[in-house]
Write an enzyme that holds these catalytic residues in place. Structure first.
Site, PDB file in Angstrom:
ATOM      1  N   LYS A  71      92.254   3.793  70.200  1.00 45.16           N
ATOM      2  CA  LYS A  71      91.131   3.047  69.958  1.00 45.16           C
ATOM      3  C   LYS A  71      90.927   1.671  71.046  1.00 45.16           C
ATOM      4  O   LYS A  71      92.199   1.198  71.293  1.00 45.16           O
ATOM      5  CB  LYS A  71      91.240   2.596  68.639  1.00 45.16           C
ATOM      6  CG  LYS A  71      89.902   1.669  68.171  1.00 45.16           C
ATOM      7  CD  LYS A  71      89.993   1.352  66.604  1.00 45.16           C
ATOM      8  CE  LYS A  71      88.799   0.430  66.134  1.00 45.16           C
ATOM      9  NZ  LYS A  71      88.998   0.258  64.809  1.00 45.16           N
ATOM     10  N   SER A  90      84.383   0.719  62.054  1.00 46.90           N
ATOM     11  CA  SER A  90      84.309   0.551  63.483  1.00 46.90           C
ATOM     12  C   SER A  90      85.203   1.538  64.275  1.00 46.90           C
ATOM     13  O   SER A  90      85.041   1.505  65.573  1.00 46.90           O
ATOM     14  CB  SER A  90      84.992  -0.847  64.031  1.00 46.90           C
ATOM     15  OG  SER A  90      86.597  -1.036  63.644  1.00 46.90           O
ATOM     16  N   SER A 102      87.569   0.556  58.074  1.00 41.03           N
ATOM     17  CA  SER A 102      87.424   1.121  59.371  1.00 41.03           C
ATOM     18  C   SER A 102      87.988   2.365  59.862  1.00 41.03           C
ATOM     19  O   SER A 102      87.717   2.746  60.860  1.00 41.03           O
ATOM     20  CB  SER A 102      87.320   0.021  60.627  1.00 41.03           C
ATOM     21  OG  SER A 102      86.444  -1.168  60.219  1.00 41.03           O
TER      22      SER A 102
END
Length: 493
Positions: free
Chosen positions: A78, A159, A183
């Site tokens: 990420k 997210s 998330s």
């Protein structure tokens, strides 16, 4: 070699170890999948050369008999994790082009255990969002489609939307995510994969760009519960560079996996039966209850009375911490610097932040600054911290009656891109089931439970006692075995 991108982390690891295929073949297959999946916009930058470099090192290590736990397994990282020499932008214009001279502890641990890196994954800007639509790189598109004859682009959640989409589309066997208020778990539910947020402090936050420091926690996302256990073992561990890191040994979660839940009590919180939630959500929840009973667990009713206050509490505490953490992005030290002609230092600060931050980040900075301001600090922030304490107490009292808690992961299946962006409150409600565990710092996991009438995945959410990731993983395995969830997004990209 065909079929490599369909394999789990465990299968890839064991296949390389057994000589069924080479690590380079694995890396080449996933690099090709990443390139083919460009339409999903899941990656901010790709690093095929780094994946191949790690693969060649794994093949050489196998020849020497020195394989590491993740040798031959390429992963996605990420974009919130700083990676040495590779763009780390948090999905924001204000850090576009930033190449850290250091490696985050978590990504460094994965590399030290032999994993390769396929690239950095798209995300909501500074992890602020539930749909991956706030990214400066544009939204990630879910590989899933509704079976209604239409062609609406769906969110993979957020997210960690790029992370979820990459696994669901077969572009990576596993990825890192971060979870502040859901998330990891919400995007895992939206895309039919597994994702676990460990106990706060299990994984170091050093080198992860901060959103809300008392909530942020790294965790793995993968196709199976076993794969999450494998990754988490490499990601977790004490780090003296992180003051919130827990100085505890890392359990062998993979070896401890068992779907036999005899003697375990599973709590069902009555407050999570919320008006307006689709019948399909409650139906999958009821099915999950029966699966856990079948695994030997006893189901008990529990109460978490302050659940109703969790979402407003979160949206005071998280923006308050964000407003402090994001004050460092001022155009002076790193990232974007936008100096208006003839402007002074104050003008540079204002212009840089105005041009660098997106609308959602600005909204949360303003909310956070307001609740921390003189005259409002006690009325909002102090009161929210007191309510957070009550939420933690609710869980402590509930766990006197049970070992685990089962709820839905999200109040709906994946929604269409653009459907909720004009209504921030509707967007924030996506985290209604996930936020309480985050406020309490508890381990929690989403596991696929089935699909809705449109063929979209629905997740089941397990919450465990502090430091009891093993029970969460075991209950997840019990659901995984009984749900028989094999659905995969049909390739259209």
């Amino acid at each position: 070699m065909s079929g490599l991108t369909d394999k789990t982390i465990a299968e890839l690891r064991d296949g390389v170890r057994g000589g069924d295929f080479s690590a380079r073949e694995v890396a080449e297959a996933f690099n090709a999948a990443v390139e083919a999946g460009g339409q999903l916009n899941a990656w901010t930058v790709t690093t095929p050369e780094l994946a191949l470099e790690a693969a060649d090192a794994a093949d050489a290590a196998r020849a020497r008999g020195e394989l590491k736990p993740l040798s031959g397994v390429p992963l996605g990282i990420k974009d919130l994790f700083c990676t040495e020499g590779v763009d780390s932008t948090t999905g924001s214009n204000i850090l576009k082009g930033f190449k850290p001279p250091y490696e985050s502890t978590v990504s460094g641990k994965l590399k030290a255990d032999g994993a390769g890196m396929l690239g950095k994954l798209n995300m909501d800007e500074f992890a602020m969002g539930s749909s991956n639509e706030t990214s400066a790189y544009g939204p990630v598109i879910s590989p899933w489609k509704r079976k209604d004859g239409g062609n609406a682009a769906l969110t993979p959640g957020g997210s960690s939307g790029g992370s979820a989409a990459a696994v669901a589309a077969g572009m990576a066997p596993g990825v890192t995510g971060t979870d502040t208020g859901g998330s990891i778990r919400q995007p895992a539910a939206f895309t039919g994969i597994c994702g676990i947020k460990p106990t706060y402090g299990r994984c170091s936050r050093w080198g992860i760009v901060a959103f809300a420091s008392s909530l942020d926690q790294a965790g793995p996302m993968a196709r199976t519960v076993k794969d999450c256990a494998i990754m988490l073992e490499s990601m977790a561990g004490f780090d003296p560079k992180d003051a919130t890191s827990l100085d505890l040994p890392v359990p062998n979660w993979e070896a401890g996996l068992s779907s036999d839940l005899k003697g375990k009590r599973v709590g069902i919180p009555r407050e999570y039966r919320i008006d307006g939630v689709p019948d399909e959500i409650n139906a999958i929840w009821d099915r999950g209850i029966e699966w856990l009973k079948d695994a030997g667990a006893e189901v008990v009713d529990i109460s978490l009375p302050h659940t109703r206050y969790a979402l407003p509490t979160y949206y005071i505490i998280a923006p308050a911490e964000a407003s402090s953490n994001l004050a460092r992005y001022d155009g002076v030290r790193y990232g974007l610097r936008d100096v208006p002609e003839g402007g002074n230092l104050d003008a540079m600060y204002a212009t840089t932040r105005d041009d660098g931050f997106g609308a959602e980040v600005k909204r949360r900075i303003m909310i956070g600054t307001y609740v921390l301001s003189a005259g409002f600090y006690d009325a909002y922030f102090t009161k929210a911290q007191k309510v957070r304490t009550l939420i933690k107490r609710d869980f402590r009292e509930a766990f006197a009656k049970c070992d685990l808690i089962l709820t839905p992961t999200a109040p709906s299946a994946a929604f269409g891109l653009g459907e909720k962006m004009s209504d921030p409150l509707a967007m924030y409600l996506n985290d209604v089931f996930a936020v309480p565990a985050s406020l309490a710092g508890l381990p929690a996991m989403s596991v696929p439970g089935g699909v809705d009438g449109q063929g979209l995945p629905l997740g089941l959410h397990l919450i465990g006692k502090e430091l009891d990731e093993q029970s969460v993983l075991n209950a997840g395995l019990a659901i995984e075995e009984r749900s028989g969830f094999k659905a995969r997004a049909e390739k259209w990209w």
